[in-house]
Scaffold this motif. Structure first.
Motif, PDB file in Angstrom:
ATOM      1  N   ARG A   1      17.082  -5.154 -15.360  1.00 62.02           N
ATOM      2  CA  ARG A   1      18.236  -5.790 -16.193  1.00 62.02           C
ATOM      3  C   ARG A   1      19.227  -5.811 -15.140  1.00 62.02           C
ATOM      4  O   ARG A   1      20.048  -5.542 -14.322  1.00 62.02           O
ATOM      5  N   CYS A   2      20.203  -6.261 -16.170  1.00 64.57           N
ATOM      6  CA  CYS A   2      21.917  -6.524 -15.304  1.00 64.57           C
ATOM      7  C   CYS A   2      22.375  -5.439 -16.291  1.00 64.57           C
ATOM      8  O   CYS A   2      22.946  -5.972 -17.851  1.00 64.57           O
ATOM      9  N   THR A   3      23.891  -5.094 -16.015  1.00 62.33           N
ATOM     10  CA  THR A   3      24.578  -4.006 -16.563  1.00 62.33           C
ATOM     11  C   THR A   3      26.183  -4.816 -16.313  1.00 62.33           C
ATOM     12  O   THR A   3      26.478  -5.588 -15.028  1.00 62.33           O
TER      13      THR A   3
ATOM     14  N   LYS B   1      26.916  -2.310 -20.002  1.00 62.02           N
ATOM     15  CA  LYS B   1      27.095  -2.887 -21.434  1.00 62.02           C
ATOM     16  C   LYS B   1      25.553  -3.260 -20.399  1.00 62.02           C
ATOM     17  O   LYS B   1      25.881  -4.123 -19.622  1.00 62.02           O
ATOM     18  N   LEU B   2      24.418  -3.332 -21.361  1.00 60.81           N
ATOM     19  CA  LEU B   2      22.903  -4.186 -20.729  1.00 60.81           C
ATOM     20  C   LEU B   2      23.158  -6.309 -21.226  1.00 60.81           C
ATOM     21  O   LEU B   2      23.270  -6.470 -22.226  1.00 60.81           O
TER      22      LEU B   2
ATOM     23  N   PHE C   1      17.691  -7.581 -20.187  1.00 59.01           N
ATOM     24  CA  PHE C   1      16.770  -6.582 -19.990  1.00 59.01           C
ATOM     25  C   PHE C   1      15.622  -7.169 -20.141  1.00 59.01           C
ATOM     26  O   PHE C   1      14.940  -7.902 -20.779  1.00 59.01           O
TER      27      PHE C   1
END
Length: 62
Positions: free
Chosen positions: A49-51, A56-57, A60
């Motif tokens: 995942r990167c936020t 905010k995602l 994913f």
């Protein structure tokens, strides 16, 4: 103005393989940069995942 994004990669057991922060100018740029990091480290098919700084995602994969 660049913002700091967080990229995390996990094993199915929950063990973190990667927990890295990087800077990007926008969510779109962060998506590209995060994808490139995953490719470089051969983690594209791992759970990741990167936020954004706002939580905010951006990326994913399960």
């Amino acid at each position: 103005m660049s913002r700091i994004y967080k990229l995390t990669v996990f094993e199915p057991s929950g063990e973190k393989l990667l927990d890295e922060s990087f800077q990007a100018e926008s969510d779109d740029q962060a998506k590209d940069l995060g994808g490139n990091l995953l490719k470089e480290k051969n983690y594209e098919d791992k759970t990741h995942r990167c936020t954004s700084p706002a939580g905010k995602l951006i990326l994913f994969h399960r």
